[in-house]
Design an enzyme around this catalytic site. Structure first.
Site, PDB file in Angstrom:
ATOM      1  CE1 TYR A 150      -3.900   2.230   0.416  1.00 32.68           C
ATOM      2  CE2 TYR A 150      -2.651   3.242   2.209  1.00 32.68           C
ATOM      3  CZ  TYR A 150      -3.717   3.260   1.330  1.00 32.68           C
ATOM      4  OH  TYR A 150      -4.613   4.299   1.357  1.00 32.68           O
ATOM      5  CE  LYS A 154      -3.567   5.332  -1.804  1.00 32.79           C
ATOM      6  NZ  LYS A 154      -4.530   5.912  -2.755  1.00 32.79           N
TER       7      LYS A 154
END
Length: 239
Positions: A150, A154
């Site tokens: 994740y 990002k």
């Protein structure tokens, strides 16, 4: 009616923050194309506010994105605002992350914004107008435990956005990233937040005015910035 006459596309619009942004955009007068893999859920948005036109779309599928975006431009004449909101998350130690896990999350969180932005680029550049808003996270600047995939997605989105801003600024198109800036109540946070954090979470509609403000920007305004939505909402309330 701050967005009267604007054509907006919001991905990940079936639930949570994306749904709130789609609703507020419509309330502010925009014609909103609400896109999500969850076709039946996103379809219910048409009953909630203003001119919302739901579509099922897979942000990871290059052909689906190209076809859907072209159909929107043909129907509406243009796309003025793109909100790349669709995202997924999981928590696993790196040795437990399968290649399929990695590829799926990267496809939604990073490939999706690339495909959607690529699809609107020609039109926005030709019209010399538009706003692109990429939904990021604190995980885009700070690493998190068991969040290798994740965080990587990002961090990548932040880099993509900074580079896109250099490309789009000469065409008067703004590109910004935005994070909630405050815990918010979504299906994702119901899984990830502690009991203490849940005590202070906000409804996503409380954060959505920041997306309206960013949708009004061009390259001469707020551009190439990383915005905390809750901070912006408070600043707008004081203005």
């Amino acid at each position: 009616m701050k967005l009267a006459g604007k054509i907006a596309v919001v991905t990940g619009a079936a639930r949570g923050l994306g749904r709130a942004v789609a609703r507020l955009y419509a309330q502010e007068g925009a014609n909103v194309f609400a896109l999500d893999m969850l076709g039946e859920e996103v379809a219910t948005l048409a009953e909630e506010a203003g001119d919302i036109r739901p579509r099922r779309m897979d942000v990871t599928d290059a052909d689906d994105v190209a076809t859907t975006m072209a159909a929107i431009e043909a129907e509406a004449g243009r796309i003025d605002i793109l909100v790349n909101n669709a995202g997924i998350i999981f928590f696993k130690p790196v040795e437990e992350v399968s290649v399929a896990d990695w590829d799926r999350l990267m496809a939604v969180n990073l490939r999706g914004p690339f495909l959607c932005t690529r699809a609107v680029a020609t039109g926005m550049k030709a019209r010399r107008a538009g706003a692109i808003i990429n939904v990021s996270s604190n995980a885009g600047v700070v690493g998190g435990l068991d969040e290798t995939t994740y965080c990587a997605s990002k961090f990548g989105l932040e880099g993509l956005s900074r580079s896109l801003s250099q490309e789009f600024t000469p065409f008067n198109v703004s590109v910004n990233t935005i994070t909630p800036g405050h815990p918010m109540h979504t299906a994702m946070s119901e899984v990830t937040y502690s009991e203490e954090t849940r005590k202070i979470w906000k409804d996503p509609m409380e954060l959505a005015p920041a997306f309206v403000h960013l949708a009004l920007q061009d390259a001469s305004g707020i551009n190439d910035q990383r915005i905390r939505a809750w901070d912006m909402v408070q600043e707008l309330a004081r203005a």
